[in-house]
Design a protein around this motif. Structure first.
Motif, PDB file in Angstrom:
ATOM      1  N   UNK A   1     -29.415 -24.484 -57.976  1.00  0.00           N
ATOM      2  CA  UNK A   1     -29.954 -23.261 -57.401  1.00  0.00           C
ATOM      3  C   UNK A   1     -30.783 -23.478 -56.152  1.00  0.00           C
ATOM      4  N   UNK A   2     -30.865 -24.709 -55.683  1.00  0.00           N
ATOM      5  CA  UNK A   2     -31.708 -25.069 -54.544  1.00  0.00           C
ATOM      6  C   UNK A   2     -30.892 -25.771 -53.464  1.00  0.00           C
ATOM      7  N   UNK A   3     -31.483 -25.860 -52.273  1.00  0.00           N
ATOM      8  CA  UNK A   3     -30.839 -26.581 -51.179  1.00  0.00           C
ATOM      9  C   UNK A   3     -30.557 -25.712 -49.975  1.00  0.00           C
ATOM     10  N   UNK A   4     -30.514 -24.390 -50.176  1.00  0.00           N
ATOM     11  CA  UNK A   4     -30.227 -23.469 -49.085  1.00  0.00           C
ATOM     12  C   UNK A   4     -31.367 -22.465 -48.939  1.00  0.00           C
ATOM     13  N   UNK A   5     -31.385 -21.774 -47.816  1.00  0.00           N
ATOM     14  CA  UNK A   5     -32.368 -20.727 -47.553  1.00  0.00           C
ATOM     15  C   UNK A   5     -31.758 -19.367 -47.881  1.00  0.00           C
ATOM     16  N   UNK A   6     -32.532 -18.490 -48.476  1.00  0.00           N
ATOM     17  CA  UNK A   6     -32.042 -17.169 -48.844  1.00  0.00           C
ATOM     18  C   UNK A   6     -32.180 -16.241 -47.634  1.00  0.00           C
ATOM     19  N   UNK A   7     -31.206 -16.326 -46.750  1.00  0.00           N
ATOM     20  CA  UNK A   7     -31.262 -15.585 -45.488  1.00  0.00           C
ATOM     21  C   UNK A   7     -31.298 -14.075 -45.717  1.00  0.00           C
ATOM     22  N   UNK A   8     -30.412 -13.581 -46.548  1.00  0.00           N
ATOM     23  CA  UNK A   8     -30.301 -12.127 -46.698  1.00  0.00           C
ATOM     24  C   UNK A   8     -31.556 -11.488 -47.274  1.00  0.00           C
TER      25      UNK A   8
ATOM     26  N   UNK B   1     -41.400 -33.527 -58.674  1.00  0.00           N
ATOM     27  CA  UNK B   1     -41.268 -32.369 -59.568  1.00  0.00           C
ATOM     28  C   UNK B   1     -40.295 -31.331 -59.030  1.00  0.00           C
ATOM     29  N   UNK B   2     -39.946 -31.411 -57.740  1.00  0.00           N
ATOM     30  CA  UNK B   2     -38.967 -30.500 -57.179  1.00  0.00           C
ATOM     31  C   UNK B   2     -37.554 -30.855 -57.641  1.00  0.00           C
ATOM     32  N   UNK B   3     -36.740 -29.838 -57.816  1.00  0.00           N
ATOM     33  CA  UNK B   3     -35.326 -30.067 -58.082  1.00  0.00           C
ATOM     34  C   UNK B   3     -34.659 -30.591 -56.812  1.00  0.00           C
ATOM     35  N   UNK B   4     -33.541 -31.307 -56.940  1.00  0.00           N
ATOM     36  CA  UNK B   4     -32.838 -31.772 -55.736  1.00  0.00           C
ATOM     37  C   UNK B   4     -32.537 -30.602 -54.808  1.00  0.00           C
ATOM     38  N   UNK B   5     -32.852 -30.785 -53.526  1.00  0.00           N
ATOM     39  CA  UNK B   5     -32.630 -29.719 -52.556  1.00  0.00           C
ATOM     40  C   UNK B   5     -33.737 -28.698 -52.486  1.00  0.00           C
ATOM     41  N   UNK B   6     -34.759 -28.843 -53.329  1.00  0.00           N
ATOM     42  CA  UNK B   6     -35.870 -27.907 -53.300  1.00  0.00           C
ATOM     43  C   UNK B   6     -36.654 -27.999 -52.006  1.00  0.00           C
ATOM     44  N   UNK B   7     -37.137 -26.869 -51.535  1.00  0.00           N
ATOM     45  CA  UNK B   7     -37.871 -26.825 -50.270  1.00  0.00           C
ATOM     46  C   UNK B   7     -39.381 -26.860 -50.480  1.00  0.00           C
TER      47      UNK B   7
ATOM     48  N   UNK C   1     -36.952 -19.817 -52.645  1.00  0.00           N
ATOM     49  CA  UNK C   1     -36.979 -19.837 -54.101  1.00  0.00           C
ATOM     50  C   UNK C   1     -35.819 -19.034 -54.674  1.00  0.00           C
ATOM     51  N   UNK C   2     -34.992 -19.620 -55.553  1.00  0.00           N
ATOM     52  CA  UNK C   2     -33.903 -18.851 -56.162  1.00  0.00           C
ATOM     53  C   UNK C   2     -34.441 -17.776 -57.097  1.00  0.00           C
TER      54      UNK C   2
END
Length: 400
Positions: A143-150, A58-64, A333-334
């Motif tokens: 919208x997925x695959x990376x971490x929202x560092x900021x 159920x996760x989008x590609x790159x979802x954590x 989460x985006x």
């Protein structure tokens, strides 16, 4: 409009199977640890590989996926997540000082011996659904695959840069990478988030002592500093060194100006903070008594047999702090995305999602806990709406 949420009551495996492919952006959950905690049937084992495989689907590609675990069963949790097809990316350690050991203490000639250490850490597995192509392309597509560092930086007023040859290097802890040019200072939003979070207790803070060798020009002192093996201390310097205030290797072995090694102050503990759940946090939106469920010096047995359901609005035994869940949600989460918690419990993840503006889907097999979660989430929605109304009124009429 407030973010939407769904609470699904039933076995999470069956509920997940009804959800469409690639329909959620993140999975953030505090699943059973498999420790038979307080004799609870639902905690007899860690979730099966089949459950995590459905989360993957159920996760989008790159979802954590972020999943809490117990220290004794973290290996089983991580292996099952990996066997389901996830890529294990990291582990976040949530450290706290309020745990107490459930130990069998021996007597007689073996007095002082026991069977357990003081619990002070819960690991959080960080996993990601595989994807094809680059991270940048996947973020654009899904919208997925990376971490929202900021959005997860830890604010500080200090300058966290480290300088060498007139430029900030990879030691720029605030920026998190190299920066070119003769500029000083770190990132305006604060420190780069770490794979460590703590509760701010005195016991934990004691593990992060001040690092005087990094907080002052170490090369200007002839005195050998105490505690040379403590985190961050550098070798003693030479006060008579002609170039003590300029760039040089000196006895410290760092090719930089001694006073610029670290331009912040205080211990590193302030960069990794999240308190454990407060009574106010766990009971917001619920009818509860002011009387504590247990006395201050209660034993583990007292805690297990306490009348939580009648004295405490939230009777769930393992409530996570909303601030911690909000931090984890922001990390993976985006903006406006859908977060899933297949083991919702009393709804801390859902409450945090409402606070952060994410959509939320929670699965819970116990109808009582689902009702508690709904009340807590609705209370958070109402609070957000009240705060927005107050803000709109200020914008309309201005401030005095």
């Amino acid at each position: 409009m407030p973010p939407s949420y769904q609470i699904l009551v039933g076995d999470c495996l069956e509920l997940l199977r009804r959800m469409p492919d690639c329909s959620v952006d993140s999975v953030v959950s505090d699943p059973p640890y498999g420790l038979s905690f307080m004799g609870k049937k639902w905690d007899y084992d860690v979730p099966t590989t089949e459950v995590w495989a459905e989360c993957l689907r159920v996760l989008k590609p790159g979802g954590h996926l972020l999943a809490f675990a117990g220290t004794r069963t973290q290996h089983r949790m991580a292996v099952r997540i990996e066997d389901a097809g996830f890529e294990i990316r990291d582990m976040i350690a949530w450290v706290y000082g309020s745990g107490f050991p459930k130990s069998h203490n021996l007597g007689g000639s073996h007095a002082g011996w026991g069977t357990a250490l003081k619990p002070a850490l819960e690991p959080i597995t960080v996993a990601r659904k595989p994807f094809s192509g680059t991270v940048a392309a996947n973020v654009i597509a899904h919208g997925t695959g990376a971490l929202n560092i900021d959005r997860c930086r830890v604010g500080t007023q200090d300058d966290t840069a480290r300088i060498s040859n007139g430029a900030i290097k990879g030691g720029n802890f605030a920026g998190g990478g190299s920066a070119r040019g003769p500029i000083a200072g770190g990132h305006s939003a604060g420190r780069w988030p770490a794979n460590l979070v703590h509760d701010g207790s005195e016991e934990v803070l004691a593990a992060f002592p001040d690092a005087p060798g990094q907080l002052a020009p170490a090369s200007t002192s002839d005195t050998q500093r105490a505690g040379q093996n403590v985190y961050g201390n550098m070798k003693r310097g030479r006060g008579t060194e002609a170039s003590a205030g300029s760039e040089n290797a000196g006895v410290v072995g760092f090719h930089m100006r001694p006073g610029a090694r670290r331009l912040d102050s205080g211990s590193a503990a302030r960069f990794f903070y999240c308190a454990k759940t407060s009574r106010k946090d766990r009971n917001e939106g619920l009818i509860s008594s002011d009387a504590p469920a247990v006395a201050k010096d209660a034993t583990m047995r007292d805690c297990e047999t306490a009348e939580w359901s009648t004295r405490n609005g939230n009777s769930h035994p393992t409530v996570k702090p909303t601030d911690l869940m909000a931090y984890l949600l922001r990390l993976v989460t985006p903006a406006g995305g859908v977060a899933l918690d297949p083991f919702m419990g009393s709804g801390s993840t859902g409450k945090a999602a409402m606070r952060e503006g994410f959509q939320f889907i929670g699965c819970e097999i116990d109808e009582q806990y689902a009702a508690i979660a709904r009340s807590r989430i609705e209370h958070e929605i109402n609070r957000q709406q009240e705060q927005q109304a107050e803000s709109d009124q200020l914008d309309l009429f201005g401030t005095a």
